[in-house]
Write an enzyme that holds these catalytic residues in place. Structure first.
Site, PDB file in Angstrom:
ATOM      1  N   ASP A 537       0.856  -1.190   0.000  1.00 54.99           N
ATOM      2  CA  ASP A 537       0.000   0.000   0.000  1.00 54.99           C
ATOM      3  C   ASP A 537       0.892   1.239   0.000  1.00 54.99           C
ATOM      4  O   ASP A 537       1.512   1.578   1.015  1.00 54.99           O
ATOM      5  CB  ASP A 537      -0.911  -0.016   1.227  1.00 54.99           C
ATOM      6  CG  ASP A 537      -1.945   1.107   1.193  1.00 54.99           C
ATOM      7  OD1 ASP A 537      -1.903   1.893   0.233  1.00 54.99           O
ATOM      8  OD2 ASP A 537      -2.767   1.189   2.119  1.00 54.99           O
ATOM      9  N   ASP A1108      32.819 -36.052 -80.098  1.00 54.29           N
ATOM     10  CA  ASP A1108      33.305 -34.675 -80.065  1.00 54.29           C
ATOM     11  C   ASP A1108      32.196 -33.716 -79.665  1.00 54.29           C
ATOM     12  O   ASP A1108      32.343 -32.507 -79.810  1.00 54.29           O
ATOM     13  CB  ASP A1108      33.886 -34.281 -81.421  1.00 54.29           C
ATOM     14  CG  ASP A1108      32.790 -34.099 -82.473  1.00 54.29           C
ATOM     15  OD1 ASP A1108      31.696 -34.650 -82.294  1.00 54.29           O
ATOM     16  OD2 ASP A1108      33.054 -33.400 -83.473  1.00 54.29           O
ATOM     17  N   HIS A1186      52.720 -32.008 -62.932  1.00 55.00           N
ATOM     18  CA  HIS A1186      51.559 -31.131 -62.774  1.00 55.00           C
ATOM     19  C   HIS A1186      51.736 -29.845 -63.582  1.00 55.00           C
ATOM     20  O   HIS A1186      51.616 -28.727 -63.077  1.00 55.00           O
ATOM     21  CB  HIS A1186      51.307 -30.812 -61.298  1.00 55.00           C
ATOM     22  CG  HIS A1186      50.906 -32.017 -60.505  1.00 55.00           C
ATOM     23  ND1 HIS A1186      49.634 -32.556 -60.553  1.00 55.00           N
ATOM     24  CD2 HIS A1186      51.627 -32.815 -59.670  1.00 55.00           C
ATOM     25  CE1 HIS A1186      49.590 -33.636 -59.777  1.00 55.00           C
ATOM     26  NE2 HIS A1186      50.789 -33.803 -59.224  1.00 55.00           N
ATOM     27  N   CYS A1210      42.642 -33.639 -62.835  1.00 58.59           N
ATOM     28  CA  CYS A1210      43.632 -33.932 -61.788  1.00 58.59           C
ATOM     29  C   CYS A1210      43.085 -33.475 -60.445  1.00 58.59           C
ATOM     30  O   CYS A1210      42.680 -32.324 -60.291  1.00 58.59           O
ATOM     31  CB  CYS A1210      44.950 -33.228 -62.105  1.00 58.59           C
ATOM     32  SG  CYS A1210      46.204 -33.458 -60.826  1.00 58.59           S
ATOM     33  N   CYS A1213      45.187 -30.616 -58.915  1.00 58.21           N
ATOM     34  CA  CYS A1213      45.115 -29.324 -59.585  1.00 58.21           C
ATOM     35  C   CYS A1213      43.698 -28.805 -59.695  1.00 58.21           C
ATOM     36  O   CYS A1213      43.472 -27.726 -60.251  1.00 58.21           O
ATOM     37  CB  CYS A1213      45.720 -29.418 -60.997  1.00 58.21           C
ATOM     38  SG  CYS A1213      47.444 -29.928 -61.002  1.00 58.21           S
ATOM     39  N   ASP A1234      52.854   5.083 -59.873  1.00 57.44           N
ATOM     40  CA  ASP A1234      52.840   5.103 -58.408  1.00 57.44           C
ATOM     41  C   ASP A1234      54.276   5.226 -57.912  1.00 57.44           C
ATOM     42  O   ASP A1234      55.237   5.073 -58.668  1.00 57.44           O
ATOM     43  CB  ASP A1234      52.192   3.819 -57.871  1.00 57.44           C
ATOM     44  CG  ASP A1234      51.859   3.945 -56.390  1.00 57.44           C
ATOM     45  OD1 ASP A1234      51.821   5.093 -55.898  1.00 57.44           O
ATOM     46  OD2 ASP A1234      51.647   2.924 -55.742  1.00 57.44           O
ATOM     47  N   ASP A1286      46.955   7.313 -57.855  1.00 59.19           N
ATOM     48  CA  ASP A1286      46.175   7.616 -56.660  1.00 59.19           C
ATOM     49  C   ASP A1286      46.036   9.135 -56.547  1.00 59.19           C
ATOM     50  O   ASP A1286      46.523   9.889 -57.394  1.00 59.19           O
ATOM     51  CB  ASP A1286      46.822   6.998 -55.415  1.00 59.19           C
ATOM     52  CG  ASP A1286      48.235   7.513 -55.167  1.00 59.19           C
ATOM     53  OD1 ASP A1286      48.492   8.684 -55.492  1.00 59.19           O
ATOM     54  OD2 ASP A1286      49.067   6.760 -54.647  1.00 59.19           O
TER      55      ASP A1286
END
Length: 1550
Positions: A537, A1108, A1186, A1210, A1213, A1234, A1286
């Site tokens: 209260d 082919d 490779h 491969c 690869c 640059d 730049d």
């Protein structure tokens, strides 16, 4: 909290409240000081339980005592407080803090045997030997040892930065945490801060500047003797070039120590102070108190800004004494000046409480009204003489509070007691219970005189009661929704903090306990462990309960209430536990009708009475750039619709959803009305299509609807509906003008009434996104406060599910409704669903299951396309729970381009499919809810006709089912379709449940792996299990991956003529067989398939076939089991018969085919493809080394496609993908430039983008002049049209711009270090440095080595485009460009000419053909797709003035011959072929030549007069005319010519 309350108990707590804070001071210790000390101990890693005993306090003092001399004020206050607590535990009686401090220090000295000495301020502080505090450098055995910073210290630093965001508190926090640290430790602290890189960069810049200053002030001395420690440089102090051992030696060496740690700390503090000023840009001079701002809030802002000011303490002290008062508002300034010179902050806060706020205004207004017009509460007051006004503060008459100059007294203005203000004075409130006068003396503080002479505490009426009531009412009215905060009575110092904490917690929503007022707030409390139901209260001053016994230590009291007076027993310092909090307070026991907790306990609990004021901030919306709002006219409406719209708009205007548009609003959108579903009410609609086009774009936040199978199983479910959802959210004020619409009047009897929307309109594109975002923000606090409750919101439907009891669940639902209602949303009771079944998202929800709402398939005699679409939609919706639904043949009914109203003809398969679906729907199906602890599984089954069904379940309970019938390829197989089904289910499960189910697939693992090994790229497949559910998915034929030894090899080819549709298909074998088949009405693809079928049909059980055609290879490699193509089905049948088939692809091998050349080669028996024999060595080469594609093509002479296929086959690869790169301009005249640096030298680099050719040299300085000279040198060597750099100052300088202008170079600029702007030169800088590093030993100077490296890169680096060096490539490009330009100039001379020609002995002219080239003896003519070489003597070249047109327009004319003569029209093939047999050739007339300007479409009539009076036309006209003189001309020409030129083209035979 319990530990803090148990620090001092009983007498010790009473003794604490007798100890003064300062010698001779008025203030004494309170329990809040112990709470504060317990909080502060956590910063030092000390447990608050140490405060409970004397020994624990001694441990705290041992840790804090070494830190006191250099510690902050907070640390000193903590040390003093612990000293007082130690004295109380030791039962030492002390009067104030200083006395307790001396006793504690004396005890520490006696215990340790010696007093601690202050460390030398010239070197870093370090603990004495044997003591281990929070110091990184400690002394052990006479040597200094480095101890790393503790995680607690680092965590405290990170937490400080994250919470304060580089506020003013960061600097003192860093000072405290980095005390005694080495630069290594400080860098460790800085590295812990991850997200504030901008601030870290500022600090790095300060460090670099300070280090440079240090180096300039401390030059390097001469050579040092061996073994002597060098002096630190700036980088050594920063910890980048020094070790921890060196740092410790510098700090603690006996002679000339250098406190590198403190120096580095000072640098960091300077950087932090700069960050604080950046993040807190407000100047302290700008901190001024607002007219209605509380003084306490103003003081908080002032001191926060004061912390950020980096000045000495004297200046800060002046700011506090002068600026704080000077910048206060007039009301507070008047009060502060009355306090005299140099008042304390506590005095200022106390004096200015409530000044300037609405409460004070209301009190002054009520006092003025009361004095002016209020009647006296005493009946005979009018007979008494009114006394002069006396101000209570000073006791003098004749003025009020505003005019009083005396210092304000501390304490309550009403009762004079300290600890509270008049706003919270108990005697000012009209309490439910009041303390009677039993045993209590009248207060001696000055009060307003009581005419009745009664005691002011008595229950009878008092003179101030009426005034207080009016003031309180005025204050309530003025403050409105401001919450009333009930404060403590312990000195008044906790009140401001409580108010501030309450305001700071205001945004936490429902995190704190709340009591809504739909019922009485009753809780269970434990009073000395006795449970009692009490009413909270806020209108009662005191607390009174019945039915408990608290002993004999009480004071009798009489309290008065509504029912009269009752006798009570008052107990003090009673322990009360309520709402998980423990407090000690005064309570009464007596015969009360209901147990009540008044404000004395509610204040101790920190409770407040709050009225939340809800407000939804509108989201700013704009139109698209350059667009304006709609300005469309309102179309006519029926009278019925106008009246309905008028009624709707008036209602919406009353509810604040619409407002009348001003006459200056130029925008308008048409409106109309439709009947609702019940056909009784109208719905207003606005045609916002035009506004939607010009409104900015939005993103749908909620991308789909929630699925019932994704709901967790809960005991309780409720569903809310938000009524008028869009109309509850405000539309941004600046955008409202564009929503204007007009209500017209019948027969234009009056001007139309115009409205604009104040809320989100229906039909506007932004309403869904804004509504979804707003609802998420509204419901977020509720979700956090109730984590055990599931809250699912989709648009205006809200589902609440929980496992709580029925009452608790209803409380949560009611709490949510109150939250929504408080924010302006309505939750209609008629749409609230509390009991199952719940209608939600087209489903029926039950506590343990869900099912679809009843489905009704339409019944029609005539079906249209739209009807079929609706039918399929219903079936697809049902397929989520009804297994076996099929729509394949239904969808085929509407395949193709059909209108919605077109009638559909049913097929037998579609009718059968519909009947089967009806049978499935007649049996009701149920789904279940998701249980997170159980495994999620998915089972897939194959139906007929490539249709798939699946179910997602947990154990035997089905969550949902589905179907899949999408075939992306014409030729496919079951394994590929199965992979697509699994992918669909995986995505669906991620959306609904957030996890991947375990799959059960109808396929054998061997079958799957055989296909998956070769086609793993197709899709992603999660974990799965084999399940024996027929029909199983099988591969119908055996494709092998390697050539079959001993089997016959077929080389196949097919071709087709596109015009005639005739083709040939043929093959040859390695055993000499060949076969060619002629095809009609075929295509290239069909011919390739046909020859593959022929090879299968004519081969044995094992065969190698070389094709082919990638088209054929793709179909066969996919191992189709069914196809819509007839030939593919025949191929499948043939391959099933084979034991093994090897199929390989080679690109476009010649020697086999259906065209003329290939057919000739086949007939001659040439069957070899020349490069086939080199494929195997190339494969071996790649397996060893490779090698790259380019190397294979160069070494073995195989085509590029074959080499690429070898590399892609491969595994090592194989590339899974490549990054997407930006593109740069690679025209021939484009260069990039640059600067780069190497060995302290500046190198300017220019790169030709297209070729990679590089120019570079060392320059003395990086300036615009040097750049311009290099550019001029470059332009003098190579053609350059465009330069990209730049945006550095040297490239944008005037010198470079002048050179670029003079040479004619276009400049463009990018962003430094952006690889997409000048990435070519950036990469070349890197390659140049690598090349220099390889040959650096071959030259002494950097100038020489740069030029040598440039030579190597330009002339020794072969590769790239054309397999050339950059120098060769650049020269080749320039040469090619010149040749192309020359050829274009030559070819442009022929493009406007046509050629008529004769072939062989044929005398007929053919053509016209396109002139490609004119030589000395022949011309090259293109006729259709053929190219012919015609002798000059058999060709006639004429100029083409345009395409063929009508006869009255410009026909094709002859052009000039090479020798300048005009070609005669009779020699034109189109005319000559119509010449009659034996007709003579024409000859010019004797009287001159007449010219007709047919290109202009008219015949000139003006002639140039001559002495002979001949009809010769203007010379300029002759260039565009054709000579018309022949025996036979078209009749139309003859009529025109005879009428205008009678003498023209007369011939004897005509």
């Amino acid at each position: 909290m319990g530990a803090r309350n148990s620090v001092l108990r009983g007498k010790k707590a009473d003794e604490l409240e007798k100890v003064r804070l300062r010698p001779g001071g008025k203030k004494k210790y309170r329990l809040k000081h112990i709470v504060w000390a317990a909080n502060e101990l956590d910063k030092f890693g000390l447990a608050e339980s140490l405060l409970e005993s004397k020994e624990g306090c001694q441990k705290i003092l041992r840790v804090l005592d070494p830190l006191v001399p250099t510690g902050s004020e907070n640390l000193k206050s903590l040390f003093n407080t612990v000293c007082v607590i130690w004295c109380l535990h030791a039962e030492e009686k002390v009067k104030d803090t200083e006395e307790a401090k001396k006793l504690a220090q004396r005890h520490l000295v006696a215990e340790t045997g010696t007093a601690e000495k202050m460390p030398n301020t010239s070197r870093p502080t370090a603990p004495p030997s044997g003591k281990r505090g929070n110091y990184p450098v400690q002394q052990a055995g006479g040597n200094y040892v480095h101890v790393p910073l503790s995680p607690r210290t680092l965590n405290a630093w990170v937490k400080l930065v994250e919470e304060k965001k580089f506020g003013a508190e960061v600097v003192p926090g860093f000072q405290a945490l980095s005390e005694g640290c080495t630069p290594y430790d400080i860098n460790q602290m800085l590295n812990c801060v991850g997200d504030h890189q901008a601030a870290m960069q500022i600090i790095r810049e300060i460090i670099n500047e300070e280090a440079a200053d240090w180096d300039s002030q401390h030059p390097i001395p001469g050579p040092l003797p061996a073994g002597q420690l060098r002096d630190p440089r700036g980088s050594d102090i920063a910890g980048t070039t020094s070790t921890v051992d060196e740092q410790i030696q510098w700090m603690y060496r006996p002679q000339n120590p250098v406190p590198v740690g403190n120096i580095y700390r000072r640098w960091i503090q300077i950087g932090l102070q700069k960050c604080v000023r950046k993040y807190n840009p407000t100047n302290i001079l700008d901190i001024k108190q607002g007219p209605k701002e509380p003084f306490q809030s103003y003081v908080d802002r002032f001191y926060k800004s004061l912390r950020a000011e980096q000045t000495d303490p004297a200046v800060k002290n002046w700011m506090t004494q002068t600026l704080l008062i000077q910048n206060a508002n007039p009301d507070c300034k008047l009060v502060l000046k009355g306090l005299g010179m140099n008042p304390t902050l506590e005095e200022m806060l106390t004096a200015c409480q409530g000044v300037g706020g609405p409460g004070q205004k209301a009190r002054l207004m009520a006092e003025a009204l009361k004095e002016a017009m209020g009647p006296s509460p005493i009946p005979f007051a009018a007979a008494q003489q009114r006394k002069a006004i006396r101000y209570w503060n000073c006791g003098k008459e004749g003025h009020s509070a505003r005019q009083c100059r005396a210092p304000r007294r501390q304490g309550c203005w009403k009762c004079g007691k300290p600890g509270h203000i008049m706003a919270n004075c108990p005697e000012r409130q009209a309490g439910f219970f009041r303390v009677g006068p039993t045993g209590k003396e009248a207060s001696q503080l000055p009060r307003d005189p009581s005419p009745s002479g009664a005691d002011t505490n008595s229950t009878s009426g008092r003179s101030s009661s009426g005034t207080v009531g009016e003031i309180y009412a005025a204050r309530e009215k003025a403050e409105g929704a401001e919450g009333e905060t009930i404060q403590r009575g312990d000195g008044g110092l906790a009140a401001p903090r409580a108010e501030r904490d309450t305001s700071q917690r205001g945004d936490r929503g429902l995190a704190a306990p709340q009591f809504s007022l739909w019922k009485r707030p009753v809780v269970t409390a434990y009073i000395e462990d006795q449970p009692v139901e009490v009413l909270l209260d806020t209108g009662a001053d005191d607390s009174i309960v019945a039915g408990i016994e608290l002993g004999d230590n009480y004071t009798p009291k009489i309290v008065g209430g509504i029912g009269g007076f009752i006798n009570t027993k008052e107990y003090k310092n009673v322990e009360i536990k309520v709402l998980n909090k423990r407090v000690r307070a005064t309570i009464m026991t007596g015969d009360t009708p209901i147990n009540i907790f008044g404000r004395n306990i509610l204040t101790a609990l920190g409770m407040s009475l709050n009225l939340p004021v809800a407000k939804i901030e509108p989201i700013k919306v704009t139109l698209k750039p350059g667009k304006d709002g709609p300005r469309l006219k309102q179309w006519p409406l029926t009278k019925e619709k106008i009246e309905a719209l008028k009624e709707i708009c008036e209602k919406m205007e009353k509810e604040g959803q619409l407002e009348e548009a001003p006459p200056t609003n130029p925008y308008n959108t048409p409106t109309f009305a439709i009947k609702k579903k019940d056909k009784n009410k109208w719905r207003m609609l606005i045609d916002f299509r035009e506004l939607n086009k010009v409104t900015q774009d939005f993103t749908e936040i909620q991308l789909g609807i929630p699925h019932p199978a994704g709901l967790a199983k809960k005991k309780r479910i409720s569903i809310l509906d938000v009524g008028d959802a869009y109309f509850s959210i405000p539309l941004h004020e600046d955008f409202r003008q564009y929503t204007a619409f007009t209500l017209p009047a019948v027969n234009n009897m009056e001007p139309g009434k115009r409205y604009i929307y104040k809320v989100l309109p229906q039909g506007w594109k932004g309403s869904p996104a804004i509504f979804q975002y707003t609802m998420r923000q509204v419901l977020e606090p509720f979700r956090k406060a109730n984590p055990d409750v599931i809250l699912i919101q989709y648009m205006d439907d809200i589902l609440i599910a929980s496992d709580r009891t029925g009452l608790e669940h209803d409380k949560v639902v009611l709490q949510l409704k109150e939250l929504l209602n408080g924010l302006g949303f309505s939750t209609p009771d008629e749409k609230f669903q509390k009991d199952p079944p719940f209608q939600w998202m087209g489903c029926e929800l039950w506590p343990t299951k869900w099912k679809l709402q009843k489905l009704q398939l339409p019944q029609k005699d005539i079906w249209t396309v739209n009807d079929i679409q609706k039918l399929v939609g219903v079936l697809n919706w049902a397929a989520q729970i009804y297994s076996g639904i099929k729509t394949k043949h239904l969808c085929r009914l509407i395949r193709g381009k059909m209108t919605l109203t077109e009638e559909v003809q049913w097929t037998e398969l579609a009718e059968a499919e519909l009947e089967e679906n009806k049978i499935i729907l007649s049996q009701e199906q149920e789904g279940y809810y998701y249980q997170e602890e159980k495994e999620l599984e998915a089972t897939i089954q194959k139906s007929q006709g490539h249709q798939w069904t699946y179910k997602i379940h947990q154990e035997e309970k089905i969550l949902k089912v589905g179907k899949y019938a999408k075939i992306k390829n014409t030729h496919t197989n079951g394994v590929r379709l199965l992979a697509q089904v699994v992918q669909k289910i995986g995505k669906e499960a991620l959306v609904i449940w957030g996890r991947i189910p375990k799959f059960h697939l109808p396929v054998e693992r061997e079958t799957w792996e055989q296909w998956w090994d070769n086609y793993w790229q197709v899709t992603w497949i999660p974990e799965w299990d084999f399940v024996s559910t027929p029909p199983l998915v099988r591969l119908t034929f055996n494709l092998v991956g390697d050539p079959i030894p001993g089997a016959e090899t077929f080389y196949t080819d097919g071709s087709c003529n596109r015009q005639s549709k005739e083709g040939k298909a043929g093959y040859v074998t390695d055993r000499g067989k060949d076969k060619v088949k002629v095809l009609e009405q075929t295509t290239n693809q069909q011919a390739e398939l046909e020859v593959f079928r022929m090879a299968l049909a004519d081969s044995g059980p094992k065969v190698n076939i070389i094709v082919d055609s990638q088209y054929v290879m793709g179909i066969v490699a996919g191992q189709p089991t069914e196809s819509e193509n007839r030939i593919v089905n025949q191929i499948i049948e043939e391959m099933i018969k084979k034991e093994a088939v090897y199929v390989a692809w080679v690109p476009a091998h010649k020697g086999i085919g259906g065209n003329q050349e290939v057919d000739h080669l086949v007939s001659q028996g040439i069957r070899q493809v020349l490069f086939l024999e080199k494929i195997e060595p190339a494969q071996e080469e790649h397996e060893k080394y490779h090698s790259i594609i380019k190397e294979l093509t160069h070494k073995f002479g195989i085509p590029l496609l074959v080499a690429r296929q070898i590399v892609n086959s491969c595994a090592q690869c194989q590339q899974k993908g490549e990054a997407i790169h930006g593109q740069v301009n690679a025209e021939i005249g484009v260069w990039q430039m640059d600067y780069t640096h190497l060995e302290g030298k500046i190198i300017i680099v220019a790169v030709h983008v297209a070729s990679g050719f590089i120019e570079a040299e060392v320059i003395p300085q990086e300036s615009g002049r040097q750049t311009a000279l290099f550019l001029l040198k470059l332009a003098s060597r190579w053609p350059i049209t465009h330069l990209h750099t730049d945006n550095g100052p040297n490239f944008t300088s005037q010198e470079v711009k002048m050179v670029a202008w003079w040479v004619g170079i276009e400049q463009s600029f990018g962003v430094p270090y952006n690889p997409q702007s000048q990435g070519v030169v950036e990469a070349m800088n890197h390659h140049l440095k690598n090349q220099i590093s390889r040959i650096r030993e071959q030259a002494n100077t950097i100038e020489t080595i740069v030029l040598m490296a440039v030579h190597c890169m330009n002339f020794k680096r072969r590769g790239g485009i054309g397999d050339m060096t950059p120098a060769e490539r650049l020269i080749n490009m320039i040469t090619t460009e010149q040749e192309i330009q020359f050829l274009q100039r030559k070819n442009s001379n022929f493009k406007n000419f046509q050629v008529y020609y004769r072939e062989g002995r044929d005398q007929l002219w053919k053509g016209p053909g396109e002139l490609l080239w004119k030589g000395e003896g022949a011309v090259i003519v293109k006729v259709g797709t053929d190219i012919k070489v015609v002798p000059r003597r058999k060709a006639k070249i004429i100029r083409d003035y345009g395409g063929r047109q009508e006869l009255d327009s410009s026909p094709h004319l002859e052009g000039a011959r090479e020798d300048g003569e005009m070609a005669c029209p009779c020699q034109v093939p189109e005319i000559q072929n119509k010449r009659p047999r034996g007709g003579a050739l024409c000859s010019p007339p004797q009287g001159g030549m007449g010219m007709v300007d047919l290109q202009q479409g008219n015949i000139p009539t003006t002639r140039k007069k001559s002495s002979r009076n001949t009809g010769i036309l203007e010379p300029n006209t002759r260039k565009r005319m054709a000579l018309l003189s022949c025996s036979k001309i078209n009749l139309v020409y003859r009529k025109v010519l005879d009428r205008c030129y009678p003498r023209l083209c007369r011939h004897p035979n005509t």
